[in-house]
Design a protein around this motif. Structure first.
Motif, PDB file in Angstrom:
ATOM      1  N   GLN A  19       5.432   4.627  -2.527  1.00  0.00           N
ATOM      2  CA  GLN A  19       6.837   4.743  -2.893  1.00  0.00           C
ATOM      3  C   GLN A  19       7.485   3.408  -3.167  1.00  0.00           C
ATOM      4  OE1 GLN A  19       7.565   7.062   0.531  1.00  0.00           O
ATOM      5  NE2 GLN A  19       7.932   8.907  -0.681  1.00  0.00           N
ATOM      6  N   GLY A  39       0.799  -1.215   0.000  1.00  0.00           N
ATOM      7  CA  GLY A  39       0.000   0.000   0.000  1.00  0.00           C
ATOM      8  C   GLY A  39       0.830   1.262   0.000  1.00  0.00           C
ATOM      9  N   LEU A  40       2.156   1.107   0.152  1.00  0.00           N
ATOM     10  CA  LEU A  40       2.984   2.313   0.144  1.00  0.00           C
ATOM     11  C   LEU A  40       3.347   2.685  -1.286  1.00  0.00           C
ATOM     12  CD1 LEU A  40       5.300   1.781   3.198  1.00  0.00           C
ATOM     13  CD2 LEU A  40       3.420   3.388   2.900  1.00  0.00           C
ATOM     14  N   ILE A  80       2.564   9.940   3.803  1.00  0.00           N
ATOM     15  CA  ILE A  80       2.095   9.009   2.775  1.00  0.00           C
ATOM     16  C   ILE A  80       1.869   7.621   3.347  1.00  0.00           C
ATOM     17  CG2 ILE A  80       4.354   8.219   1.974  1.00  0.00           C
ATOM     18  CD1 ILE A  80       3.151   8.475  -0.845  1.00  0.00           C
ATOM     19  N   GLU A  81       2.479   7.315   4.505  1.00  0.00           N
ATOM     20  CA  GLU A  81       2.272   5.996   5.082  1.00  0.00           C
ATOM     21  C   GLU A  81       0.857   5.823   5.610  1.00  0.00           C
ATOM     22  OE1 GLU A  81       5.442   5.838   7.829  1.00  0.00           O
ATOM     23  OE2 GLU A  81       6.700   4.660   6.489  1.00  0.00           O
ATOM     24  N   ALA A  88      -1.659   6.677   3.889  1.00  0.00           N
ATOM     25  CA  ALA A  88      -2.573   6.493   2.755  1.00  0.00           C
ATOM     26  C   ALA A  88      -2.289   5.172   2.074  1.00  0.00           C
ATOM     27  CB  ALA A  88      -2.427   7.665   1.789  1.00  0.00           C
ATOM     28  N   LYS A  89      -2.642   4.084   2.772  1.00  0.00           N
ATOM     29  CA  LYS A  89      -2.406   2.789   2.120  1.00  0.00           C
ATOM     30  C   LYS A  89      -3.628   1.885   2.258  1.00  0.00           C
ATOM     31  CE  LYS A  89       0.166   1.083   6.090  1.00  0.00           C
ATOM     32  NZ  LYS A  89       1.390   0.413   6.510  1.00  0.00           N
ATOM     33  N   TYR A 142       5.922   0.860  -4.546  1.00  0.00           N
ATOM     34  CA  TYR A 142       5.551   0.525  -5.919  1.00  0.00           C
ATOM     35  C   TYR A 142       6.450   1.246  -6.903  1.00  0.00           C
ATOM     36  CZ  TYR A 142       1.199  -0.980  -3.743  1.00  0.00           C
ATOM     37  OH  TYR A 142       0.276  -1.588  -2.961  1.00  0.00           O
ATOM     38  N   ILE A 162      14.255  12.206  -8.000  1.00  0.00           N
ATOM     39  CA  ILE A 162      13.975  10.796  -7.772  1.00  0.00           C
ATOM     40  C   ILE A 162      14.173  10.429  -6.316  1.00  0.00           C
ATOM     41  CG2 ILE A 162      14.798   8.464  -8.234  1.00  0.00           C
ATOM     42  CD1 ILE A 162      13.267   9.427 -10.528  1.00  0.00           C
ATOM     43  N   ILE A 179       7.014  15.249  -1.695  1.00  0.00           N
ATOM     44  CA  ILE A 179       6.992  14.391  -2.872  1.00  0.00           C
ATOM     45  C   ILE A 179       6.566  15.183  -4.086  1.00  0.00           C
ATOM     46  CG2 ILE A 179       5.797  12.439  -3.915  1.00  0.00           C
ATOM     47  CD1 ILE A 179       5.824  11.150  -1.158  1.00  0.00           C
ATOM     48  N   LYS A 187      -4.645  -1.106  -0.440  1.00  0.00           N
ATOM     49  CA  LYS A 187      -3.853  -2.312  -0.724  1.00  0.00           C
ATOM     50  C   LYS A 187      -4.735  -3.559  -0.639  1.00  0.00           C
ATOM     51  CE  LYS A 187      -2.284  -3.490   3.878  1.00  0.00           C
ATOM     52  NZ  LYS A 187      -1.157  -3.864   4.676  1.00  0.00           N
ATOM     53  N   GLY A 190      13.978  12.392  -3.719  1.00  0.00           N
ATOM     54  CA  GLY A 190      12.874  12.943  -2.923  1.00  0.00           C
ATOM     55  C   GLY A 190      11.606  12.130  -3.102  1.00  0.00           C
ATOM     56  N   LEU A 191      11.379  11.733  -4.339  1.00  0.00           N
ATOM     57  CA  LEU A 191      10.161  10.981  -4.624  1.00  0.00           C
ATOM     58  C   LEU A 191      10.123   9.659  -3.864  1.00  0.00           C
ATOM     59  CD1 LEU A 191       7.830  11.505  -6.600  1.00  0.00           C
ATOM     60  CD2 LEU A 191       8.967  10.033  -8.224  1.00  0.00           C
ATOM     61  N   LEU A 192      11.295   9.042  -3.780  1.00  0.00           N
ATOM     62  CA  LEU A 192      11.320   7.728  -3.149  1.00  0.00           C
ATOM     63  C   LEU A 192      11.531   7.798  -1.644  1.00  0.00           C
ATOM     64  CD1 LEU A 192      13.370   5.613  -5.699  1.00  0.00           C
ATOM     65  CD2 LEU A 192      10.912   5.858  -5.473  1.00  0.00           C
ATOM     66  N   ALA A 193      12.215   8.820  -1.179  1.00  0.00           N
ATOM     67  CA  ALA A 193      12.631   8.782   0.223  1.00  0.00           C
ATOM     68  C   ALA A 193      11.743   9.601   1.151  1.00  0.00           C
ATOM     69  CB  ALA A 193      14.071   9.245   0.336  1.00  0.00           C
ATOM     70  N   ARG A 194      11.147  10.658   0.635  1.00  0.00           N
ATOM     71  CA  ARG A 194      10.377  11.510   1.543  1.00  0.00           C
ATOM     72  C   ARG A 194       9.036  10.885   1.849  1.00  0.00           C
ATOM     73  NH1 ARG A 194      12.908  16.508   2.160  1.00  0.00           N
ATOM     74  NH2 ARG A 194      11.399  16.647   3.862  1.00  0.00           N
ATOM     75  N   ARG A 195       8.549  11.130   3.085  1.00  0.00           N
ATOM     76  CA  ARG A 195       7.246  10.608   3.439  1.00  0.00           C
ATOM     77  C   ARG A 195       6.184  11.687   3.415  1.00  0.00           C
ATOM     78  NH1 ARG A 195       9.095   6.400   2.229  1.00  0.00           N
ATOM     79  NH2 ARG A 195       9.469   4.603   3.589  1.00  0.00           N
TER      80      ARG A 195
END
Lengths: 630, 109
Positions: free
Chosen positions: A609, A606-607, B101-102, B104-105, A611, B26, B38, B108, B28-33
């Motif tokens: 990032q 669900g994360l 962002i964690e 918002a999951k 994906y 990239i 993002i 799943k 920032g996109l992958l590492a920031r929460r």
């Protein structure tokens, strides 16, 4: 009205009554007894008219058939020279059917009428009358059908109604158990019956009764095949007519309302087996071995039934065992090669036994107990009409001159005597026991000193009428129906059924008279003081008493077979089903898919990032691969 | 001939800057929460693409307008995308009281 219309009336009137009762709205359910009685009255009237029109017996049998189903228009295999398999449905009308249909419809009518009295306090009356009407429908269908398969269908339907009516008071555990027992035991017999029908159809190509003549069958098959067929179909009879060793359900069937016992479990349904024996006599008579088996089974049944009846205290159980033994006698008569005697005894027995059951019903309804000593203590002998009817029924049962049982039973004895002296002895001993238990019942009722106050049963006139009318009518009929078989009336019934003249055999009459006197005397000696006799009976711990108390251990044997063996086997299969099929095959497949899914679903956390990273890694990998490829 | 300055007016230096920007984006996109972060990283990536367009436009093409038109389009697109992205983030914030962002999951499997 033409014959066909009359036959349709007989067949459909009870069904209409059943449907009417079932679909009528709740507030109209009150009229259920009326509808039931009317339906059976219509059927009875129609069958009487039919009988009247054909009294001469000319031009019978008459068949009304309709094509139903072409199973195959080619030979099924080379060994069997049948090139067309076709099933038909239809009515068959011959003396045997006419006699039986009159018997069934009249007794149905009287029992319905009596039920108005007997069931008048029961809240679920509509269900009762509905089932009773449905039974009449099924029974008339059984009697009128012209081929074995149609008979079998209705045979199952009467079995169903029997089940429903035994378990009518299903809140009682004993009643629902008894119903289950009756159903299961009957299925055992019907399994053989059905197999027999299938084999007969495959080999013979037709199931019509008119085609099942001894000559045709003997010309076609070897004796061993005929024996197998006869015994398979006789298994159905054993179940339905409560023959040893499938008789154990009938005494328990007394849990149903008493009129039901009178109609289904003494007069008509259990007699259906004997009727089938006569109906398809061509098949049974074609093999000597089959007849011997029938004779033996009948004799064992007659002896067991009569001996068990001697120690019962429950008035209905006495009559149930008595029914078993009388059915045994009828089956013996067929086995001895005299279906006419059997049918004659069936007719007389149907009338006097339903009379006996209805008197028992009157006593039970009045005194609220089944125990004959209790009934006697509460003043059973003050009920004049039931007591008179009871006497008449019992005298008939014992075969005292000039009551109806005398003629028919003597005819059976004669037929058996000609066949085999050993079985003759068994039949005589059965008669002796019959006399003994009949007089025992009578003496207990007569000689007991009533202690309690007899409470009057006030009720509207129609209830009294509904009680008295069937008793009186059945008593009168059962007086006359026996006389119809005597030379005095030109042996009408016997000629009608195609039998020979019955001749008065003085030696036989003397023997039976001696038996009656001996049996009555023995009963008198033991039961002139019923209270003392009861104490003695309870105290008796002898060998014979013990065996009789335990019903020859037949029920125990069944219990052993079912609980120890069949339950074990069932348990094994249950284990296999649960563990191997369900556990190993079905569940494990599902579990492995589930486990795999659980592993894969880890990827989807669900994360966003995660994906994205995955997509990026894969994308980069693809790009590298593409570059490398060039 | 003097040594070439670190940031000369060459294609390479433009590309270097743009790839740095892209890598930061990239990362920032992958590492920031933080969702806003993002979004900002996304802008960085878009901008690096814009710089690439302009650089190649400047050094390789005869007609200098094509790349600039493209960049204008990218900027307009980025503005629209930020608009939608921010409104989504705002909705999420109202619902969750957080822009992590964690949180918002829920979608799943």
């Amino acid at each position: 009205m033409t014959d066909l219309n009359l036959l349709w009336t007989i067949q459909v009137a009870p069904l209409l009554a059943f449907l009417l009762i079932q679909i009528s709205p709740k507030n109209l359910k009150k009229i259920a007894p009326l509808v039931g009685v009317a339906g059976s009255l219509l059927a009875a009237a129609a069958s009487l008219v039919l009988l009247w029109q054909h009294l001469g017996g000319h031009g019978m049998p008459i068949e009304f058939v309709h094509k139903w189903l072409v199973v195959s228009d080619r030979p099924l295999w080379d060994a069997v020279p049948v090139d067309r398999y076709e099933l038909i449905v239809g009515f068959l009308m011959d003396p045997l059917n006419l006699l039986m249909i009159n018997l069934v419809t009249t007794i149905s009518f009287f029992v319905q009428l009596f039920s108005v009295y007997y069931m008048h306090e029961d809240p679920s009356r509509p269900r009762y009358f509905g089932f009773l009407s449905f039974f009449s429908f099924a029974m008339t269908g059984l009697v009128l059908s012209n081929n074995l398969l149609q008979t079998f269908l209705f045979w199952e339907l009467v079995g169903l109604t029997s089940y429903l009516l035994i378990g009518f008071w299903y809140e009682k555990t004993s009643a629902s158990k008894a119903a289950k027992k009756a159903f299961v035991v009957n299925r055992l017999g019907d399994l053989g019956f059905y197999l027999g029908i299938i084999i007969l159809f495959l080999l013979f190509g037709t199931l019509n009764f008119t085609a099942l003549t001894t000559e045709a069958l003997q010309g076609r098959f070897s004796t061993s095949i005929l024996t197998v067929l006869g015994i398979l179909i006789f298994m159905g009879v054993m179940g339905k007519s409560a023959q040893f060793p499938l008789h154990a359900w009938l005494p328990d069937a007394m849990e149903g309302p008493t009129p039901v016992s009178a109609l289904i479990h003494s007069a008509t349904m259990v007699a259906a087996g004997v009727f089938l024996l006569s109906r398809a006599y061509g098949l049974f008579g074609a093999s000597f071995t089959t007849l011997a088996v029938i004779l033996t089974i009948g004799a064992i049944t007659a002896l067991i039934g009569a001996s068990l009846a001697t120690i019962q205290k429950d008035i209905k159980r006495i009559m149930a065992y008595s029914t078993i033994s009388q059915l045994g006698l009828m089956v013996m008569a067929v086995g001895a090669g005299s279906p006419v005697a059997s049918m004659f005894h069936l007719s007389t027995h149907a009338y006097f036994k339903s009379l006996l059951f209805l008197t028992a019903g009157a006593f039970i309804h009045h005194f609220h107990t089944n125990d004959i000593w209790e009934i006697a203590k509460k003043g059973g002998k003050k009920e004049t009409l039931p007591l008179l009817a009871l006497c008449l029924g019992l005298f008939s049962l014992c075969g005292i001159f000039p009551f109806s049982g005398f003629f028919s039973k003597d005819m059976i004895l004669e037929a058996v005597k000609e066949k085999n002296i050993f079985f003759y002895g068994a039949a005589l001993f059965t008669s002796f026991l019959t006399v003994y238990y009949s007089f025992r019942l009578l003496f207990v009722l007569l000689f007991s000193k009533p202690t309690g106050e007899v409470h009057a049963h006030p009720g509207p006139f129609f209830l009294k009428y509904a009680m008295a009318k069937p008793l009186i009518s059945l008593a009168v009929i059962s007086l006359f129906v026996g006389a119809l078989g005597t030379p005095l009336f030109g042996s009408r019934i016997l000629h009608w059924l195609g039998g020979h003249e019955s001749h008065m055999n003085l030696g036989l009459i003397a023997t039976t008279a001696a038996l009656i006197i001996a049996g009555a005397a023995l009963a008198f000696m033991q039961f002139k003081n019923p209270e003392a006799a009861l104490i003695k009976l309870d105290a008796d711990k002898g060998f014979v008493k013990n065996i009789l108390e335990n019903r020859f251990y037949i029920d125990d044997l069944y219990e052993f077979l079912v609980e120890k063996i069949s339950h074990k086997i069932a348990g094994l299969f249950d284990w296999f089903d649960r563990k191997v099929i369900n556990g190993l095959m079905v569940n494990q497949t599902a579990y492995s898919v589930m486990r795999l899914g659980r592993v894969i679903s880890r990827l989807q956390d669900g994360l966003l990032q995660d994906y994205l990273s995955l997509a990026m890694i894969v994308g980069v990998a693809i790009i590298f691969w593409l570059i490398k490829a060039t | 001939m003097t040594a070439a300055p670190l940031f000369s007016q060459s294609l390479q230096s433009y590309l270097l800057v743009s790839s740095l920007l892209f890598a930061m984006g990239i990362f920032g996109l992958l590492a920031r929460r933080n969702l806003v972060a993002i979004l900002i990283s996304l802008e960085l990536i878009l901008n690096s693409a814009s710089i690439n367009f302009l650089a190649f436009n400047k050094f390789c093409l005869v007609d200098k307008t094509v790349g600039q038109v493209f960049v204008v389009f990218i900027i307009a697109l980025a503005a629209a995308e930020v608009c939608i992205g921010l409104s989504l983030i705002l909705l999420l914030y109202r619902r969750k009281d957080s822009i992590n962002i964690e949180q918002a999951k829920e979608l799943k499997g």
